[in-house]
Design an enzyme around this catalytic site. Structure first.
Site, PDB file in Angstrom:
ATOM      1  N   ASP A 186       0.856  -1.176   0.000  1.00  0.00           N
ATOM      2  CA  ASP A 186       0.000   0.000   0.000  1.00  0.00           C
ATOM      3  C   ASP A 186       0.897   1.233   0.000  1.00  0.00           C
ATOM      4  OD1 ASP A 186      -2.972   0.870   0.691  1.00  0.00           O
ATOM      5  OD2 ASP A 186      -1.643   2.123   1.877  1.00  0.00           O
ATOM      6  N   ILE A 187       0.553   2.223  -0.840  1.00  0.00           N
ATOM      7  CA  ILE A 187       1.332   3.459  -0.882  1.00  0.00           C
ATOM      8  C   ILE A 187       1.055   4.245   0.396  1.00  0.00           C
ATOM      9  CG2 ILE A 187       1.750   5.624  -2.109  1.00  0.00           C
ATOM     10  CD1 ILE A 187       0.786   4.199  -4.668  1.00  0.00           C
ATOM     11  N   ASP A 229      -2.840   9.880  -9.664  1.00  0.00           N
ATOM     12  CA  ASP A 229      -2.838   8.940 -10.791  1.00  0.00           C
ATOM     13  C   ASP A 229      -1.438   8.786 -11.373  1.00  0.00           C
ATOM     14  OD1 ASP A 229      -5.543   8.564 -10.473  1.00  0.00           O
ATOM     15  OD2 ASP A 229      -6.120   9.713 -12.254  1.00  0.00           O
ATOM     16  N   GLU A 259      -4.789   2.126  -4.022  1.00  0.00           N
ATOM     17  CA  GLU A 259      -3.335   2.281  -4.020  1.00  0.00           C
ATOM     18  C   GLU A 259      -2.626   1.015  -3.544  1.00  0.00           C
ATOM     19  OE1 GLU A 259      -4.778   4.114  -0.091  1.00  0.00           O
ATOM     20  OE2 GLU A 259      -5.466   4.090  -2.143  1.00  0.00           O
TER      21      GLU A 259
END
Length: 198
Positions: free
Chosen positions: A69-70, A86, A112
């Site tokens: 996960d970002i 994006d 994400e």
């Protein structure tokens, strides 16, 4: 004349069939790819990982699943706009695609989150992939950079029989622990125990 008409009709049918097959392949590709990143979408990635697990079982090899996960992605969208978010997703997708090897799978899991898998008995191979993923995130440029990721891992030993869904759930638990541990780190779940991995 009848033979000529028949040959012409057969030629038209053949051209139409070839065109239809080409369109079918194009639709299959569109149905299996994430539109934004170009990576496998969740369904296709899950299918590819299941195929990897089946091949690994035949070869008596372990499979490690990584769910990432970002970190602080919402802040990127809030501070710089969704176009910037994006762009981060596109860049990370490209970086992850370029870092995977033949015996590895990568896909966008949703939002994400990304999912990867590697077939290898050697834990060093999973550690190498984990490090390459962190480096791929660090290579993302633009607003909100540097980008970091939290990673949850679960290793499926060849002697185990858990289905992919259970492996992903374990990787997700490890991911939540990585987030709670300050982010930009990796946690692995093995035998129900969460430990640092990196």
């Amino acid at each position: 004349m009848r033979a000529e008409k028949r040959e012409k009709l057969q030629g038209e049918v053949l051209r139409a069939r070839n065109a239809l097959q080409g369109q079918t392949r194009a639709l299959e590709l569109l149905a299996s790819r994430d539109e934004l990143t170009g990576l496998l979408n969740r369904r296709a990635a899950t299918h590819s990982i299941q195929t990897l697990i089946a091949a690994a079982d035949e070869a008596e090899t372990d499979v490690t699943v990584l769910l990432l996960d970002i970190d602080r992605f919402k802040a990127i969208n809030d501070n710089y706009g969704h176009d910037a978010g994006d762009n981060v997703l596109r860049q990370l997708g490209a970086a992850l695609q370029s870092t995977v090897r033949l015996h590895e799978v990568v896909g966008r899991y949703g939002g994400e989150e990304f999912i990867l898998a590697i077939a290898a008995n050697d834990e060093l191979a999973a550690r190498s992939l984990n490090q390459r993923v962190h480096a791929a995130a660090a290579s993302v440029s633009g607003p909100g950079a540097p980008v970091t990721v939290s990673i949850g891992l679960c290793r499926r030993f060849r002697s185990d029989a858990p289905v992919l869904q259970e492996v992903v759930k374990a990787a997700d638990r490890a991911l939540y622990k990585a987030k709670a541990s300050g982010r930009n780190c990796s946690i692995i779940e093995q035998n129900g125990i969460l430990t640092s991995f990196g």
